[in-house]
Design an enzyme around this catalytic site. Structure first.
Site, mmCIF file in Angstrom:
data_model
loop_
_atom_site.group_PDB
_atom_site.id
_atom_site.type_symbol
_atom_site.label_atom_id
_atom_site.label_comp_id
_atom_site.label_asym_id
_atom_site.label_seq_id
_atom_site.Cartn_x
_atom_site.Cartn_y
_atom_site.Cartn_z
ATOM 1 N N GLY A 9 38.228 34.481 48.658
ATOM 2 C CA GLY A 9 38.037 36.018 48.927
ATOM 3 C C GLY A 9 36.922 36.876 48.836
ATOM 4 O O GLY A 9 35.955 36.121 47.271
ATOM 5 N N GLN B 238 31.699 43.661 45.660
ATOM 6 C CA GLN B 238 30.719 42.294 45.143
ATOM 7 C C GLN B 238 29.141 42.019 46.049
ATOM 8 O O GLN B 238 28.765 41.006 45.502
ATOM 9 C CB GLN B 238 32.204 40.737 45.160
ATOM 10 C CG GLN B 238 33.386 41.014 44.410
ATOM 11 C CD GLN B 238 34.114 39.992 45.162
ATOM 12 O OE1 GLN B 238 35.007 39.882 45.546
ATOM 13 N NE2 GLN B 238 33.556 39.086 43.361
ATOM 14 N N CYS C 60 36.637 34.429 39.614
ATOM 15 C CA CYS C 60 35.665 35.838 40.557
ATOM 16 C C CYS C 60 34.106 34.704 40.448
ATOM 17 O O CYS C 60 33.964 34.827 39.457
ATOM 18 C CB CYS C 60 36.885 37.002 39.855
ATOM 19 S SG CYS C 60 35.468 38.476 40.878
ATOM 20 N N LEU C 61 33.977 34.798 41.953
ATOM 21 C CA LEU C 61 32.447 34.976 42.731
ATOM 22 C C LEU C 61 31.388 35.549 40.751
ATOM 23 O O LEU C 61 31.075 35.530 40.961
ATOM 24 C CB LEU C 61 32.065 34.514 43.887
ATOM 25 C CG LEU C 61 32.923 34.073 44.227
ATOM 26 C CD1 LEU C 61 32.779 34.321 45.923
ATOM 27 C CD2 LEU C 61 32.067 32.720 43.958
ATOM 28 N N HIS D 264 44.042 40.308 44.283
ATOM 29 C CA HIS D 264 42.876 40.279 43.455
ATOM 30 C C HIS D 264 41.927 41.212 44.533
ATOM 31 O O HIS D 264 40.962 41.553 43.780
ATOM 32 C CB HIS D 264 42.345 39.102 43.358
ATOM 33 C CG HIS D 264 41.572 38.367 42.846
ATOM 34 N ND1 HIS D 264 41.187 38.146 41.506
ATOM 35 C CD2 HIS D 264 39.523 38.761 43.247
ATOM 36 C CE1 HIS D 264 39.360 37.510 41.272
ATOM 37 N NE2 HIS D 264 38.786 38.337 42.475
ATOM 38 N N GLU D 265 41.641 40.398 45.531
ATOM 39 C CA GLU D 265 40.429 41.666 46.607
ATOM 40 C C GLU D 265 40.936 42.554 46.254
ATOM 41 O O GLU D 265 40.132 43.359 46.146
ATOM 42 C CB GLU D 265 40.396 40.455 48.060
ATOM 43 C CG GLU D 265 39.949 39.446 47.880
ATOM 44 C CD GLU D 265 38.616 38.608 47.270
ATOM 45 O OE1 GLU D 265 37.512 39.706 46.661
ATOM 46 O OE2 GLU D 265 38.880 38.217 46.312
ATOM 47 N N HIS E 157 39.550 45.240 43.538
ATOM 48 C CA HIS E 157 37.454 44.754 43.463
ATOM 49 C C HIS E 157 37.267 46.309 44.863
ATOM 50 O O HIS E 157 36.686 46.837 44.116
ATOM 51 C CB HIS E 157 37.381 44.174 44.921
ATOM 52 C CG HIS E 157 37.076 42.347 42.868
ATOM 53 N ND1 HIS E 157 36.007 42.924 42.511
ATOM 54 C CD2 HIS E 157 37.465 41.260 43.820
ATOM 55 C CE1 HIS E 157 36.053 40.982 41.463
ATOM 56 N NE2 HIS E 157 36.766 40.994 43.104
#
Ligand code: ZN
Length: 183
Positions: A50, A55, A98-99, A140-141, A144
């Protein structure tokens, strides 16, 4: 016609864009369509399941995800624009990464099942009912888009344990909030 998707820079922990409340998308312009292509391309290139617009430094309520991709290797990206949870229930715990927070993996407690509505890349309103990893990725997304990171949701003791690592990540980003020096 055939525009080539671009690899976008991932913004890293410490960058303030990750802490902003993202703005709703008002209409699907060509610019936003191109951005969605780039966001999707970047998610796959960076091996994510994702990726949310903040991000990559864009404070809009858009994220892409493909929770099954790592298992099936078949790409089936979902685009969620202006997502809204309609229902959530149950508890589950999953080790998340997480990226934007490289190298940190922590167990996070979340709802086990969610129902979410969102516009897709054709500006059609869609409803998804999700459990397992799909449900976790959606939560999670979506976090953000509200400036929330998974490390905010872990127990106090774990927060203390990873505090140093988070500081290191924070200090390794450049002035754009992107590149890790010692990559
Ligand atoms: Zn993330």
């Amino acid at each position: 016609m055939n525009r080539k998707a671009k690899l976008l820079d991932i913004h890293i922990y410490g960058d303030k864009v990750l802490r902003e409340k993202a703005k709703p998308v008002e209409s699907l312009t060509q610019e936003i369509k191109d951005f969605i292509d780039d966001l999707t391309y970047t998610m796959y290139e960076r091996d994510g399941v994702g990726l949310a617009a903040p991000q990559v430094g864009v404070s809009l309520r858009i994220f892409v995800c493909d929770p099954e991709w790592s298992k099936t290797e078949k790409k089936n990206p979902l685009v969620l624009i202006n997502p809204k949870f309609m229902d959530m229930e149950g508890d589950t715990t999953y080790e998340e990464g997480c990226l934007s927070i490289p190298g940190i993996y922590e167990k996070v407690k979340r709802y086990s099942k969610v129902k979410i509505s969102a516009y897709n890349e054709n500006w059609e309103e869609k409803i998804y009912e999700a459990d397992d990893l799909f449900s976790i990725v959606l939560q999670h997304e979506n976090d953000h888009l509200d400036g929330i990171l998974f490390t905010d949701k872990i127990p106090q003791l774990r927060k203390l344990i990873i505090k140093k690592q988070l500081k290191l990540i924070e200090s390794s980003t450049d002035e754009n909030g992107t590149n890790i020096k010692n990559d």
